[in-house]
Design a protein around this motif. Structure first.
Motif, short mmCIF file in Angstrom:
data_model
loop_
_atom_site.label_atom_id
_atom_site.label_comp_id
_atom_site.label_asym_id
_atom_site.label_seq_id
_atom_site.Cartn_x
_atom_site.Cartn_y
_atom_site.Cartn_z
N LYS A 1 0.80 -1.23 0.00
CA LYS A 1 0.00 0.00 0.00
C LYS A 1 0.84 1.28 0.00
CE LYS A 1 -3.81 -2.16 2.58
NZ LYS A 1 -4.63 -2.12 3.82
N LEU A 2 2.02 1.27 0.58
CA LEU A 2 2.76 2.50 0.82
C LEU A 2 3.22 3.20 -0.46
CD1 LEU A 2 5.06 1.49 3.82
CD2 LEU A 2 2.63 2.10 3.81
N ASP A 3 3.27 2.46 -1.56
CA ASP A 3 3.74 3.03 -2.83
C ASP A 3 2.63 3.18 -3.86
OD1 ASP A 3 3.34 0.31 -3.31
OD2 ASP A 3 4.96 0.22 -4.79
N SER A 4 1.38 3.16 -3.40
CA SER A 4 0.26 3.13 -4.33
C SER A 4 -0.50 4.46 -4.37
CB SER A 4 -0.71 2.00 -3.95
OG SER A 4 -1.79 1.95 -4.85
N PRO A 5 -0.35 5.25 -5.45
CA PRO A 5 -1.11 6.50 -5.57
C PRO A 5 -2.56 6.29 -5.98
CG PRO A 5 0.28 6.19 -7.50
CD PRO A 5 0.60 5.06 -6.56
N ALA A 6 -2.87 5.10 -6.48
CA ALA A 6 -4.23 4.77 -6.91
C ALA A 6 -4.37 3.25 -6.90
CB ALA A 6 -4.52 5.33 -8.30
N PRO A 7 -5.58 2.73 -6.78
CA PRO A 7 -5.75 1.27 -6.76
C PRO A 7 -5.11 0.59 -7.96
CG PRO A 7 -7.80 2.36 -6.15
CD PRO A 7 -6.86 3.44 -6.60
N GLY A 8 -4.28 -0.40 -7.68
CA GLY A 8 -3.63 -1.15 -8.75
C GLY A 8 -2.41 -0.51 -9.35
N VAL A 9 -2.04 0.71 -8.86
CA VAL A 9 -0.87 1.42 -9.38
C VAL A 9 0.21 1.43 -8.30
CG1 VAL A 9 0.01 3.61 -10.26
CG2 VAL A 9 -2.32 2.88 -10.82
N HIS A 10 1.44 1.09 -8.69
CA HIS A 10 2.54 1.07 -7.74
C HIS A 10 3.72 1.86 -8.29
CE1 HIS A 10 0.85 -1.88 -4.92
NE2 HIS A 10 0.26 -2.38 -6.00
N ALA A 11 4.28 2.71 -7.44
CA ALA A 11 5.42 3.55 -7.84
C ALA A 11 6.70 3.16 -7.11
CB ALA A 11 5.10 5.02 -7.56
N GLY A 12 6.67 2.03 -6.40
CA GLY A 12 7.82 1.61 -5.62
C GLY A 12 8.82 0.81 -6.42
N SER A 13 9.99 0.63 -5.84
CA SER A 13 11.10 -0.05 -6.48
C SER A 13 11.20 -1.50 -6.01
CB SER A 13 12.41 0.66 -6.15
OG SER A 13 13.52 -0.16 -6.41
N PRO A 14 11.03 -2.48 -6.92
CA PRO A 14 11.24 -3.89 -6.55
C PRO A 14 12.68 -4.17 -6.11
CG PRO A 14 9.98 -3.73 -8.58
CD PRO A 14 10.48 -2.35 -8.29
N MET A 15 13.65 -3.48 -6.71
CA MET A 15 15.04 -3.67 -6.31
C MET A 15 15.26 -3.22 -4.87
SD MET A 15 17.02 -2.46 -9.80
CE MET A 15 18.65 -2.63 -9.07
N PHE A 16 14.59 -2.16 -4.47
CA PHE A 16 14.68 -1.67 -3.09
C PHE A 16 14.07 -2.69 -2.14
CE2 PHE A 16 13.53 2.16 -0.17
CZ PHE A 16 14.54 1.81 0.71
#
Length: 239
Positions: free
Chosen positions: A160-175
């Motif tokens: 949830k912490l990287d989600s600006p909208a349902p189903g959208v993620h802006a976070g880094s998988p590498m992180f």
């Protein structure tokens, strides 16, 4: 030891002043960046007011003697020099304080392509090379770091912490992979105003305090057990 956690001030000096009673009660301040004010000029248009960033920075450092910070995607890349001049930067660094090692990463993952400090995932992760290069002497038998705190404006890939909208993620998988590997005590992030919350990645607690612009912040308490620090609590707060 208690920490005030803030992010995404975006020019709001009033809300910093409203936290005066909290500044007096904590042992340190962890800041995830975005000092610069922005104003909406239309449904799809935003204007950044760059001159406010330094004013917010000066206000923040006047509040507490132990502040640790990175900058955000709305801040100009050369604003790193300003937080370095104030001696609060952990960007690309590894700072030791009261038994903690604190490392940081600035800017945001390429997403909108309209803010000044958007970077590739590889560029963001390069900020933690010093952590990886020091791991041989600072990790336990499982490869986990002792007493490490990470401050990163851009979040890891989360629920949830990287989600600006349902189903959208802006976070880094590498992180996210980095966190699982090194198991910091605490990861502080920001960037996604809608993603305020606390969740776990492996053994690590990750907190997005929400935007201080909107009156949101967090408090964390870490206590010492034998030679290690463990997280006792991490709570979201609202002014």
């Amino acid at each position: 030891m208690k920490f005030l956690i803030v992010s995404d001030m975006h020019g709001n000096l009033e809300n910093l002043d409203k936290l005066d009673h909290v500044f007096k009660e904590v042992d340190g301040v962890l800041c995830a960046g975005d000092f610069t004010e922005f104003k909406k000029t239309g449904p799809e248009e935003t204007v950044l007011i760059k001159k406010t960033a330094k004013t917010v920075l000066e206000k923040l450092v006047s509040k507490h003697e132990s502040v640790f910070s990175v900058i955000g995607n709305c801040d100009e890349p050369d604003f790193i020099e300003e937080i370095e001049n104030q001696d609060i930067s952990v960007h690309k660094g590894l700072l030791f304080h009261e038994g903690f090692a604190i490392a940081g990463s600035s800017g945001g993952l390429v997403f909108t392509k309209v803010t000044p400090y958007e970077r590739t995932e590889e560029e963001l992760m390069s900020d933690f090379e010093i952590v990886e290069n020091s791991s041989a002497s600072c990790t336990d038998e499982n490869g986990h770091w002792h007493n490490l705190i990470i401050i990163s404006h851009n979040p890891p890939r989360c629920e949830k912490l990287d989600s600006p909208a349902p189903g959208v993620h802006a976070g880094s998988p590498m992180f996210t992979d980095f966190i699982k590997k090194y198991a910091p005590v605490l990861v502080v992030t920001g960037h996604i105003h809608e993603g305020a919350g606390v969740e776990k990645i492996g053994d690590t607690t990750v907190v997005n305090p929400g935007a201080l612009l909107e009156g949101k912040y967090a408090l964390a308490e870490i206590e010492k057990k034998d030679d290690d620090w463990i997280l006792k609590s991490c709570e979201l707060k609202t002014l």
